[in-house]
Motif scaffolding. Structure first.
Motif, short mmCIF file in Angstrom:
data_model
loop_
_atom_site.label_atom_id
_atom_site.label_comp_id
_atom_site.label_asym_id
_atom_site.label_seq_id
_atom_site.Cartn_x
_atom_site.Cartn_y
_atom_site.Cartn_z
N SER A 45 -53.28 63.83 16.99
CA SER A 45 -52.33 63.90 15.89
C SER A 45 -52.85 63.19 14.65
N ASP A 46 -52.57 63.77 13.48
CA ASP A 46 -52.85 63.12 12.21
C ASP A 46 -51.60 62.50 11.61
N ALA A 47 -50.49 62.53 12.36
CA ALA A 47 -49.22 62.03 11.83
C ALA A 47 -49.12 60.51 11.90
N ALA A 48 -50.02 59.87 12.66
CA ALA A 48 -50.08 58.41 12.74
C ALA A 48 -51.46 58.05 13.29
N GLN A 49 -51.85 56.80 13.15
CA GLN A 49 -53.18 56.37 13.58
C GLN A 49 -53.06 55.36 14.71
N PHE A 50 -53.95 55.51 15.69
CA PHE A 50 -53.99 54.60 16.83
C PHE A 50 -54.95 53.46 16.53
N VAL A 51 -54.51 52.24 16.78
CA VAL A 51 -55.34 51.06 16.52
C VAL A 51 -55.28 50.09 17.69
N ARG A 52 -56.26 49.21 17.74
CA ARG A 52 -56.14 48.02 18.56
C ARG A 52 -55.26 47.03 17.80
N PRO A 53 -54.76 46.00 18.49
CA PRO A 53 -53.95 45.00 17.79
C PRO A 53 -54.67 44.43 16.58
N ASN A 54 -53.92 44.35 15.47
CA ASN A 54 -54.39 43.72 14.24
C ASN A 54 -55.49 44.50 13.54
N GLN A 55 -55.47 45.83 13.62
CA GLN A 55 -56.36 46.66 12.83
C GLN A 55 -55.54 47.39 11.77
N ALA A 56 -56.10 47.48 10.56
CA ALA A 56 -55.37 48.07 9.44
C ALA A 56 -55.37 49.59 9.48
N ALA A 57 -56.37 50.19 10.09
CA ALA A 57 -56.47 51.64 10.18
C ALA A 57 -57.21 51.99 11.47
N GLY A 58 -57.00 53.22 11.94
CA GLY A 58 -57.59 53.57 13.23
C GLY A 58 -57.95 55.02 13.35
N ALA A 59 -57.78 55.55 14.56
CA ALA A 59 -58.22 56.89 14.89
C ALA A 59 -57.06 57.88 14.82
N ALA A 60 -57.38 59.10 14.43
CA ALA A 60 -56.45 60.23 14.47
C ALA A 60 -57.23 61.41 15.06
N LYS A 61 -57.06 62.61 14.50
CA LYS A 61 -57.78 63.76 15.05
C LYS A 61 -59.29 63.67 14.84
N THR A 62 -59.69 62.91 13.84
CA THR A 62 -61.12 62.68 13.62
C THR A 62 -61.56 61.47 14.43
N ALA A 63 -62.56 61.65 15.26
CA ALA A 63 -63.03 60.56 16.12
C ALA A 63 -63.59 59.42 15.28
N ARG A 64 -63.28 58.18 15.69
CA ARG A 64 -63.73 56.99 14.98
C ARG A 64 -64.45 56.06 15.94
N THR A 65 -65.46 55.36 15.40
CA THR A 65 -66.19 54.38 16.21
C THR A 65 -65.56 53.00 16.11
N GLY A 66 -64.81 52.73 15.03
CA GLY A 66 -64.40 51.36 14.74
C GLY A 66 -63.30 50.82 15.60
N VAL A 67 -62.50 51.67 16.23
CA VAL A 67 -61.34 51.16 16.98
C VAL A 67 -61.77 50.30 18.16
N ASP A 68 -62.70 50.78 18.95
CA ASP A 68 -63.05 50.10 20.20
C ASP A 68 -64.47 49.56 20.25
#
Length: 417
Positions: A45-68
């Motif tokens: 989903s692009d309707a919200a972003q998944f983050v680890r605790p205390n991250q300002a931005a995270g992952a959506a439909k586009t894969a991200r390296t920074g979350v984990d």
């Protein structure tokens, strides 16, 4: 801090180790170790972003390296028979929307006797079951600690002093840690990154180990202050000015209640781990309480896995629920005879109070597998079904009308050296 400077800081212990290894130097030897995770995280989903605790931005439909993903280096030196030094540097996303470096640990440890040791400097805040190694992916079964519990205290380290006493009673080993200090941490909010000052911190950490079973109890108390939140400061100023301007006596006390300035806070938790034959179990239950707009919470998780050769499939369920928050006492309208502009102003202030104290209720079901395919290397794949309640939960940057749920997939390579 630029990435080049961060890289230089983290490689500095390696250079020191090489220098100290020279027999002619006469200086104490330095041992260097490290850990890291290379990960990709993506949602449906692009309707919200998944983050680890205390991250300002995270992952959506586009894969991200920074979350984990993260990388850490630790240097240890034994100065003499009773004194040692430890320094740990860590690069990750925490409280910001880019990778940043931090001095996670920097302390001297004195051994008083075989049972008692004292540390002075910067240490990990001992509020969770896996506080000391929650950033070391290789040391953990799951790809990441459950956010439902670990988001409740986004403070990572403290500056101060602690004492640890250890004693064995037959086959049972018991340790008690008592810590005092303060902390200053960046915290990501929905509108900005602010800084939390934690003062008068007192933490108690009790651990009992008996064979494959570990039991833990922890309690931390302190006073929290946030001075640099633009949205909070604007709301408090509006409440006080409106209350004084329209003689609404309830607004200034509400502002005082919402203000986060040396407000008492506590976090109590119990946990256990079991690694018996091929069975792996881990669980924690925690309660957070504060005298501010920050919601009181009850949170827990339970994970179970079964080792099959080098593979360890696991399942986890976690939840967090609000246990109380500040009551919104902004009146719906001003008394008769006040200017027409008064009522819209009150409505805006009421909406601000509601937004500030919105509970982050959420549950997550997780399935995953860990594969220890080589020494000091582990490959993990994990799928989370995140179900926020009464809003966006612990997800960030929600679009209007977002309710969830969201499916999160991640793959990670954990390593230590």
């Amino acid at each position: 801090m630029t990435k080049r400077i961060i890289a230089t800081l983290l490689t500095l212990p390696l250079a020191l180790s090489a220098a100290y290894a020279q027999e002619t130097s006469g200086l104490p030897a330095v041992t260097v170790s490290g850990f890291g995770t290379l990960a990709l995280t993506q949602t449906n989903s692009d309707a919200a972003q998944f983050v680890r605790p205390n991250q300002a931005a995270g992952a959506a439909k586009t894969a991200r390296t920074g979350v984990d993903s993260n990388f850490g280096v630790q240097a240890n030196s034994t100065l003499n028979s009773w004194l040692s030094a430890t320094v740990q540097g860590l690069v990750r996303k925490d409280g910001e929307d880019d990778f940043g470096g931090e001095l996670a640990w920097a302390f001297l440890k004195g051994k008083v006797n075989d049972n008692l040791s004292i540390r002075v400097g910067r240490m990990g805040l001992p509020v969770f079951l896996i506080s000391d190694y929650r950033n070391v992916g290789y040391a953990n079964t799951m790809l990441r600690p459950p956010a439902e519990v670990y988001a409740q205290v986004p403070l990572n380290s403290f500056d101060g002093i602690d004492a640890t006493w250890q004693q064995s009673f037959g086959d049972t080993s018991v340790s008690a840690q008592l810590a005092f200090g303060r902390t200053h941490n960046p915290i990501a909010t929905s509108t900005a990154t602010v800084h939390v000052d934690g003062t008068s911190l007192v933490a108690l950490n009790l651990v009992a180990e008996h064979g494959p079973l570990t039991l833990r109890f922890g309690r931390a108390d302190g006073k929290l202050t946030v001075d640099d939140s633009p949205s909070l400061n604007t709301l408090l100023a509006g409440l006080r000015a409106t209350g004084a301007g329209y003689k609404l006596a309830t607004l200034s006390p509400l502002a005082d209640e919402l203000e986060l300035k040396k407000k008492k806070a506590s976090f109590t938790s119990v946990g256990l781990t079991l690694d018996w034959n091929n069975i792996v179990v881990q669980s924690e239950y925690a309660k957070r309480k504060t005298d501010s707009y920050v919601n009181d919470t009850n949170s827990w998780y339970a994970m179970a896995g079964y080792r099959i050769g080098k593979f360890l499939p696991y399942y986890n369920h976690s939840e967090t629920k609000s246990a109380g928050h500040v009551a919104n006492t902004v009146p719906a309208a001003c008394p008769a005879g006040y200017p027409v502009a008064c009522t819209p102003t009150l409505r805006a202030l009421s909406a601000g109070v509601d937004t500030l104290s919105t509970p982050a209720n959420q549950s997550t079901d997780t399935i995953g597998v860990r594969w220890d395919f080589a020494p000091s290397l582990a490959l993990k794949a994990q799928i989370d079904r995140v179900r926020p309640k009464d809003g966006a939960g612990l997800l960030v940057k929600p679009q209007p009308g977002f309710t969830g749920p969201v499916t999160v997939g991640a793959i990670a390579l954990d390593f230590v050296f």
